[in-house]
Design a protein around this motif. Sequence first.
Motif, PDB file in Angstrom:
ATOM      1  N   THR A  82       0.861  -1.176   0.000  1.00 27.62           N
ATOM      2  CA  THR A  82       0.000   0.000   0.000  1.00 27.62           C
ATOM      3  C   THR A  82       0.899   1.227   0.000  1.00 27.62           C
ATOM      4  O   THR A  82       1.783   1.355   0.845  1.00 27.62           O
ATOM      5  N   VAL A  83       0.682   2.107  -0.970  1.00 30.18           N
ATOM      6  CA  VAL A  83       1.534   3.276  -1.161  1.00 30.18           C
ATOM      7  C   VAL A  83       0.679   4.532  -1.073  1.00 30.18           C
ATOM      8  O   VAL A  83      -0.448   4.569  -1.566  1.00 30.18           O
ATOM      9  N   ALA A  84       1.218   5.571  -0.440  1.00 37.78           N
ATOM     10  CA  ALA A  84       0.570   6.880  -0.424  1.00 37.78           C
ATOM     11  C   ALA A  84       1.524   7.881  -1.062  1.00 37.78           C
ATOM     12  O   ALA A  84       2.734   7.834  -0.829  1.00 37.78           O
ATOM     13  N   VAL A  85       0.983   8.776  -1.879  1.00 35.57           N
ATOM     14  CA  VAL A  85       1.788   9.781  -2.573  1.00 35.57           C
ATOM     15  C   VAL A  85       1.302  11.158  -2.154  1.00 35.57           C
ATOM     16  O   VAL A  85       0.141  11.518  -2.396  1.00 35.57           O
ATOM     17  N   VAL A  86       2.191  11.934  -1.536  1.00 27.94           N
ATOM     18  CA  VAL A  86       1.861  13.275  -1.074  1.00 27.94           C
ATOM     19  C   VAL A  86       2.291  14.274  -2.142  1.00 27.94           C
ATOM     20  O   VAL A  86       3.483  14.456  -2.388  1.00 27.94           O
TER      21      VAL A  86
ATOM     22  N   ARG B 220      -5.943  17.934   3.715  1.00 26.46           N
ATOM     23  CA  ARG B 220      -4.558  18.257   4.064  1.00 26.46           C
ATOM     24  C   ARG B 220      -4.370  18.205   5.577  1.00 26.46           C
ATOM     25  O   ARG B 220      -5.337  18.215   6.344  1.00 26.46           O
ATOM     26  N   GLY B 221      -3.089  18.186   5.993  1.00 21.60           N
ATOM     27  CA  GLY B 221      -2.776  18.251   7.416  1.00 21.60           C
ATOM     28  C   GLY B 221      -3.347  17.078   8.192  1.00 21.60           C
ATOM     29  O   GLY B 221      -3.359  15.929   7.722  1.00 21.60           O
ATOM     30  N   ASP B 222      -3.847  17.371   9.403  1.00 18.18           N
ATOM     31  CA  ASP B 222      -4.368  16.318  10.277  1.00 18.18           C
ATOM     32  C   ASP B 222      -5.537  15.581   9.647  1.00 18.18           C
ATOM     33  O   ASP B 222      -5.710  14.371   9.859  1.00 18.18           O
ATOM     34  N   GLU B 223      -6.339  16.297   8.849  1.00 22.03           N
ATOM     35  CA  GLU B 223      -7.480  15.649   8.195  1.00 22.03           C
ATOM     36  C   GLU B 223      -6.999  14.622   7.164  1.00 22.03           C
ATOM     37  O   GLU B 223      -7.607  13.562   7.005  1.00 22.03           O
TER      38      GLU B 223
ATOM     39  N   GLU C 183       6.981  11.447  -0.812  1.00 20.71           N
ATOM     40  CA  GLU C 183       6.796  12.873  -0.502  1.00 20.71           C
ATOM     41  C   GLU C 183       7.357  13.679  -1.655  1.00 20.71           C
ATOM     42  O   GLU C 183       8.555  13.661  -1.918  1.00 20.71           O
ATOM     43  N   ALA C 184       6.468  14.424  -2.364  1.00 22.28           N
ATOM     44  CA  ALA C 184       6.866  15.101  -3.595  1.00 22.28           C
ATOM     45  C   ALA C 184       6.511  16.582  -3.581  1.00 22.28           C
ATOM     46  O   ALA C 184       6.231  17.161  -4.626  1.00 22.28           O
TER      47      ALA C 184
ATOM     48  N   GLU D  33       4.662  20.912   6.107  1.00 14.42           N
ATOM     49  CA  GLU D  33       3.394  20.206   6.246  1.00 14.42           C
ATOM     50  C   GLU D  33       3.396  18.889   5.478  1.00 14.42           C
ATOM     51  O   GLU D  33       2.916  17.865   5.986  1.00 14.42           O
ATOM     52  N   SER D  34       3.947  18.913   4.259  1.00 13.06           N
ATOM     53  CA  SER D  34       3.951  17.682   3.472  1.00 13.06           C
ATOM     54  C   SER D  34       4.816  16.612   4.128  1.00 13.06           C
ATOM     55  O   SER D  34       4.467  15.426   4.102  1.00 13.06           O
TER      56      SER D  34
END
Length: 345
Positions: A170-174, A220-223, A242-243, A248-249
């Motif tokens: 499982t990958v997340a892209v910011v 964004r952020g905590d949400e 992280e891109a 914050e990112s």
Amino acid sequence: MRATVIHGPKDLRVEQVPDPRIERPTDAVVRVTHACICGSDLWAYRGVAERQPGQRIGHEFLGVVDEVGARVTGLRAGDRVLAPFVWSDGSCDFCAEGLHTSCPEGGFWGEPGSDGGQGEAVRVPYADGTLVRLPQDLDEALLPAVLALSDVMSTGHHAAVAARVRPGATVAVVGDGAVGLCGVLAAHRLGAERIIALGRHSQRTAVAREFGATDVVPERGDEAVAAVRELTGGTGAHAVLEAVGTDESMRTAISIARDGGAVGFVGVPHGGSAGVDIGQMFGRNVALCGGVAPARAYIPELLPDVIAGRLDASPVFDLTIGLDEVPVGYAAMDERRALKALVRP
């Protein structure tokens, strides 16, 4: 020749400059046929990254060799070539280890005294070590996808490799810029089962889904952290890309990583290091890896997939302009009216 020159914040001009010429026997002169504007170029455009008045700009290009120096052995006039965004000698220990960005003889296009990619031609130092010769029968329609390897696609791949993306993960892209979208594509190529794209621009998240994203988180952020945690059953992502490069990112990236996971960061840092919570990383065994992508090391691996049609980042180019329109392209990207501009000198 004509080239893009920066004189100050939001002051870009396409001007007549001296034609590039062979200065050292290891040089080549390349006539640019395709170039583009990078999101990182916008930091200079906005005045966040300092540039000298009159400095060249642009670091992504491909073209045709016009001339080579006496010691260039692997290239000749007429060859179509791709330039990674950093030149390197190809022979030092770092180059041998695949870290061309740390080559002691290396440099970045557009730095003082060098040509930038957003012009009609470029003098290429260490041509044999830097340039990648392309098949001469390459379909013209593939060239935008090939151009993406000069930076954004290789950088997205670097983030995925640094974050240890693996089949089934499982990958997340910011980040929903061109690099973030290429990170989605890279994670898909490496076999990720689930890819969560964090972004709120609908046209960009549509590209993310086209590239393989299974979920989109606009918060964004905590949400955003809460949303990713909910999508992953409270555990977070095995790998986070992280891109963006802001505090914050980075906070978001570390917080949405699964315990024992890794963050691959490639966003150019522009907010200090406050987003790096060492205590959180230590307690949860979260790894942080990344940096400047050694595109020259990745291009030989990725290029065959581009040629075969298995890897196509060209949808990130949503605006095509001529050289004289480069200032217009910067404004469009700065105002988020364009994702990434393709330049045809």
